[in-house]
Design a protein around this motif. Structure first.
Motif, PDB file in Angstrom:
ATOM      1  N   ARG A   6      -1.325  -9.442  -5.971  1.00  0.00           N
ATOM      2  CA  ARG A   6      -0.258  -8.478  -6.157  1.00  0.00           C
ATOM      3  C   ARG A   6       0.728  -8.720  -5.039  1.00  0.00           C
ATOM      4  O   ARG A   6       0.361  -9.211  -4.005  1.00  0.00           O
ATOM      5  N   ALA A   7       1.966  -8.411  -5.224  1.00  0.00           N
ATOM      6  CA  ALA A   7       2.924  -8.530  -4.124  1.00  0.00           C
ATOM      7  C   ALA A   7       2.417  -7.634  -3.025  1.00  0.00           C
ATOM      8  O   ALA A   7       1.784  -6.635  -3.261  1.00  0.00           O
ATOM      9  N   VAL A   8       2.681  -7.950  -1.784  1.00  0.00           N
ATOM     10  CA  VAL A   8       1.957  -7.410  -0.645  1.00  0.00           C
ATOM     11  C   VAL A   8       1.971  -5.884  -0.600  1.00  0.00           C
ATOM     12  O   VAL A   8       2.990  -5.265  -0.749  1.00  0.00           O
ATOM     13  N   SER A   9       0.765  -5.294  -0.384  1.00  0.00           N
ATOM     14  CA  SER A   9       0.621  -3.856  -0.482  1.00  0.00           C
ATOM     15  C   SER A   9       0.637  -3.154   0.852  1.00  0.00           C
ATOM     16  O   SER A   9       0.661  -3.776   1.892  1.00  0.00           O
ATOM     17  N   ALA A  10       0.602  -1.839   0.786  1.00  0.00           N
ATOM     18  CA  ALA A  10       0.440  -0.900   1.890  1.00  0.00           C
ATOM     19  C   ALA A  10       0.785  -1.458   3.248  1.00  0.00           C
ATOM     20  O   ALA A  10       0.006  -2.102   3.854  1.00  0.00           O
ATOM     21  N   VAL A  11       1.961  -1.227   3.726  1.00  0.00           N
ATOM     22  CA  VAL A  11       2.434  -1.823   4.975  1.00  0.00           C
ATOM     23  C   VAL A  11       2.520  -0.762   6.059  1.00  0.00           C
ATOM     24  O   VAL A  11       2.876   0.362   5.804  1.00  0.00           O
ATOM     25  N   LEU A  12       2.183  -1.148   7.258  1.00  0.00           N
ATOM     26  CA  LEU A  12       2.278  -0.216   8.385  1.00  0.00           C
ATOM     27  C   LEU A  12       3.700   0.266   8.552  1.00  0.00           C
ATOM     28  O   LEU A  12       4.638  -0.499   8.469  1.00  0.00           O
ATOM     29  N   ALA A  13       3.864   1.531   8.850  1.00  0.00           N
ATOM     30  CA  ALA A  13       5.187   2.049   9.144  1.00  0.00           C
ATOM     31  C   ALA A  13       5.505   1.911  10.619  1.00  0.00           C
ATOM     32  O   ALA A  13       6.646   2.033  11.035  1.00  0.00           O
ATOM     33  N   THR A  14       4.477   1.678  11.404  1.00  0.00           N
ATOM     34  CA  THR A  14       4.713   1.536  12.841  1.00  0.00           C
ATOM     35  C   THR A  14       5.406   0.230  13.150  1.00  0.00           C
ATOM     36  O   THR A  14       5.310  -0.721  12.405  1.00  0.00           O
ATOM     37  N   LYS A 175      -1.886 -16.712  -5.444  1.00  0.00           N
ATOM     38  CA  LYS A 175      -0.712 -16.992  -6.265  1.00  0.00           C
ATOM     39  C   LYS A 175       0.292 -15.854  -6.179  1.00  0.00           C
ATOM     40  O   LYS A 175       0.058 -14.848  -5.512  1.00  0.00           O
ATOM     41  N   GLY A 176       1.436 -16.072  -6.809  1.00  0.00           N
ATOM     42  CA  GLY A 176       2.474 -15.047  -6.809  1.00  0.00           C
ATOM     43  C   GLY A 176       3.537 -15.222  -5.749  1.00  0.00           C
ATOM     44  O   GLY A 176       4.396 -14.354  -5.572  1.00  0.00           O
ATOM     45  N   ILE A 177       3.528 -16.349  -5.020  1.00  0.00           N
ATOM     46  CA  ILE A 177       4.578 -16.611  -4.034  1.00  0.00           C
ATOM     47  C   ILE A 177       5.843 -16.988  -4.804  1.00  0.00           C
ATOM     48  O   ILE A 177       5.807 -17.851  -5.683  1.00  0.00           O
ATOM     49  N   ASP A 211      11.563  -7.849   2.986  1.00  0.00           N
ATOM     50  CA  ASP A 211      10.742  -6.974   2.149  1.00  0.00           C
ATOM     51  C   ASP A 211       9.268  -7.289   2.405  1.00  0.00           C
ATOM     52  O   ASP A 211       8.747  -8.295   1.924  1.00  0.00           O
ATOM     53  N   LYS A 212       8.591  -6.435   3.122  1.00  0.00           N
ATOM     54  CA  LYS A 212       7.187  -6.687   3.459  1.00  0.00           C
ATOM     55  C   LYS A 212       6.266  -6.548   2.253  1.00  0.00           C
ATOM     56  O   LYS A 212       5.086  -6.856   2.329  1.00  0.00           O
ATOM     57  N   GLU A 213       6.801  -6.076   1.124  1.00  0.00           N
ATOM     58  CA  GLU A 213       6.025  -6.050  -0.116  1.00  0.00           C
ATOM     59  C   GLU A 213       6.119  -7.366  -0.868  1.00  0.00           C
ATOM     60  O   GLU A 213       5.416  -7.578  -1.857  1.00  0.00           O
ATOM     61  N   SER A 214       7.013  -8.265  -0.426  1.00  0.00           N
ATOM     62  CA  SER A 214       7.190  -9.558  -1.071  1.00  0.00           C
ATOM     63  C   SER A 214       6.466 -10.638  -0.273  1.00  0.00           C
ATOM     64  O   SER A 214       6.314 -10.540   0.943  1.00  0.00           O
ATOM     65  N   LEU A 215       6.057 -11.702  -0.965  1.00  0.00           N
ATOM     66  CA  LEU A 215       5.405 -12.838  -0.316  1.00  0.00           C
ATOM     67  C   LEU A 215       6.412 -13.891   0.130  1.00  0.00           C
ATOM     68  O   LEU A 215       6.033 -14.877   0.764  1.00  0.00           O
ATOM     69  N   GLY A 216       7.691 -13.717  -0.207  1.00  0.00           N
ATOM     70  CA  GLY A 216       8.715 -14.701   0.122  1.00  0.00           C
ATOM     71  C   GLY A 216       9.268 -14.512   1.525  1.00  0.00           C
ATOM     72  O   GLY A 216       9.448 -13.386   1.986  1.00  0.00           O
ATOM     73  N   PRO A 238      -1.525  -9.843   3.280  1.00  0.00           N
ATOM     74  CA  PRO A 238      -1.626 -11.181   3.848  1.00  0.00           C
ATOM     75  C   PRO A 238      -0.490 -11.521   4.803  1.00  0.00           C
ATOM     76  O   PRO A 238      -0.510 -12.580   5.435  1.00  0.00           O
ATOM     77  N   VAL A 239       0.509 -10.644   4.918  1.00  0.00           N
ATOM     78  CA  VAL A 239       1.689 -10.946   5.740  1.00  0.00           C
ATOM     79  C   VAL A 239       1.328 -10.947   7.217  1.00  0.00           C
ATOM     80  O   VAL A 239       0.788  -9.971   7.740  1.00  0.00           O
TER      81      VAL A 239
END
Length: 390
Positions: A6-14, A175-177, A211-216, A238-239
């Motif tokens: 999935r495009a990158v999930s749940a990212v820290l707000a800090t 996959k999904g990059i 965009d930290k939800e994207s793999l690009g 994975p970011v």
């Protein structure tokens, strides 16, 4: 065991760790211009982590000697992976094949084709890396462009099978990059922590980099099975770092610190010291920035002098291959700071340089890139060179 990404999930707000920032397309590609020449010396205020106690800088000036041409006649070579026995594996971007090279004789043996590769533009079969357990599992990891995305797969290498049929079916681990005609990233490497690192591009869509939800436009850190690696800066993601335009080289120094090369757009190409969670600024910053939110590069170059691809550590310096720049750059380091001005070698002697890999001690393997549609091939291109450096 392989899961749809999935495009990158749940990212820290800090806020992520703040250090230094940056961002470039392959030389002669869309959006490239040729600014005035003259590379910039290291910036004294670059805030990347300083040297550890007892670290010393290498000499300000180094040397390069081309010892020999190891192999010739390679078609659009991209990735290089040394085998434990000393032979070399090289990937062909456009043919989608992996070839074994005997560095003593230059003999080439085609292992086979990685199925599913859809080469177009800057995409195709790109970086390759050996499994950290290669001695027992004989797995080769490959980053490649498919019909729908960029992805990482592993293939079983069986040298007992006939030439051309030695690669098993790809086992997709990630996959999904995002894919594009440009900016597909593609460099992969296993780090000292045995995790898989991958440099991606923003595929020409600038906004993906921030965009930290994207793999690009990222550096990703994965387990060998393709899951987000333990200890990553953003939960379940994975970011590892973001704000990149097109990461083309990954290398660690002798203190296990990660460095990455990156294409700029019209002005500055970069060598960056990578910090977990760091924002390297693209598209808001290209090269050094006065914005403390972005990590400044260790060194930067005008785009006609570099268009950097592979990087490797040897003799106290990072060595960076230049595509449009058609030269090999030496960046002497003390810690994560450049300790002297970068120095250029092989200017125009072998054309475009794609990949540089340590060959042990003071030796490097360097792969040219003149058959990729943007170079001017000479008789014998493309080739692998063996260099002695200091």
């Amino acid at each position: 065991m392989i899961v749809q990404r999935r495009a990158v999930s749940a990212v820290l707000a800090t806020a992520a760790l703040m250090v230094t920032a940056g961002c470039s397309a392959d030389g002669n590609g869309p959006g490239r211009t040729a600014p005035a020449s003259g590379s910039a010396a290291p910036h004294p205020s670059s805030p990347a982590a300083s040297a550890s106690p007892g670290e010393s800088a290498p000499p300000a000036k180094g040397t390069v000697k081309v010892l020999r041409t190891v192999a010739t006649g390679l078609d659009s070579p991209w990735g290089l992976a040394p085998l434990p026995d000393g032979d070399l594996l090289v990937s062909s971007r456009d043919q989608g094949t992996i070839t074994r090279v005997d560095p003593e004789t230059g003999t080439k043996t085609e292992l086979g084709e990685v199925s599913g590769v859809a080469a177009a533009g800057e995409g195709g079969l790109l970086g390759i890396a050996l499994s950290p357990d290669y001695a027992s599992d004989h797995m080769i990891y490959a980053y490649f462009t498919s019909a729908s995305d960029n992805r990482i797969a592993r293939v079983l290498y069986d040298d007992k099978r006939p030439e051309g049929e030695q690669l098993g079916a790809p086992d997709t681990v990630f996959k999904g990059i995002p894919k594009g005609i440009i900016h597909n990233g593609g460099r992969i490497a296993f780090g000292p922590d045995r995790m898989l690192y991958a440099g991606t591009g923003e595929s020409g869509e600038r906004g993906l980099a921030q965009d930290k939800e994207s793999l690009g436009g990222k550096i990703l850190r994965l387990t060998p099975e393709g899951e987000p690696a333990p200890g990553n800066p953003f939960p379940d993601s994975p970011v590892y770092s973001y704000g990149h335009r097109n990461v083309q080289g990954l290398a660690w120094d002798d203190r296990q610190r990660l460095f990455a090369s990156e294409f700029g757009q019209d002005t500055w190409d970069e060598l960056n010291a990578i910090k977990p969670g760091g924002d390297y600024g693209w598209p808001d910053a290209e090269g050094r920035s006065g914005n403390p939110a972005y990590v400044n590069p260790v060194a930067q170059w005008h785009t006609d002098e570099a268009s950097p691809s592979g990087v490797a550590w040897a003799k106290g310096s990072m060595w960076m291959a230049g595509l449009k720049g058609q030269r090999l750059w030496r960046i002497p380091l003390k810690g994560t700071r450049a300790s002297a001005a970068p120095q250029a070698f092989l200017r125009g002697e072998y054309g475009r340089l794609r990949t540089v890999v340590p060959a042990g001690g003071d030796r490097l393997w360097v792969v040219t890139s003149n058959t990729d549609g943007r170079g001017e091939p000479k008789n014998g291109d493309d080739r692998i060179l063996e260099l002695r450096v200091s």
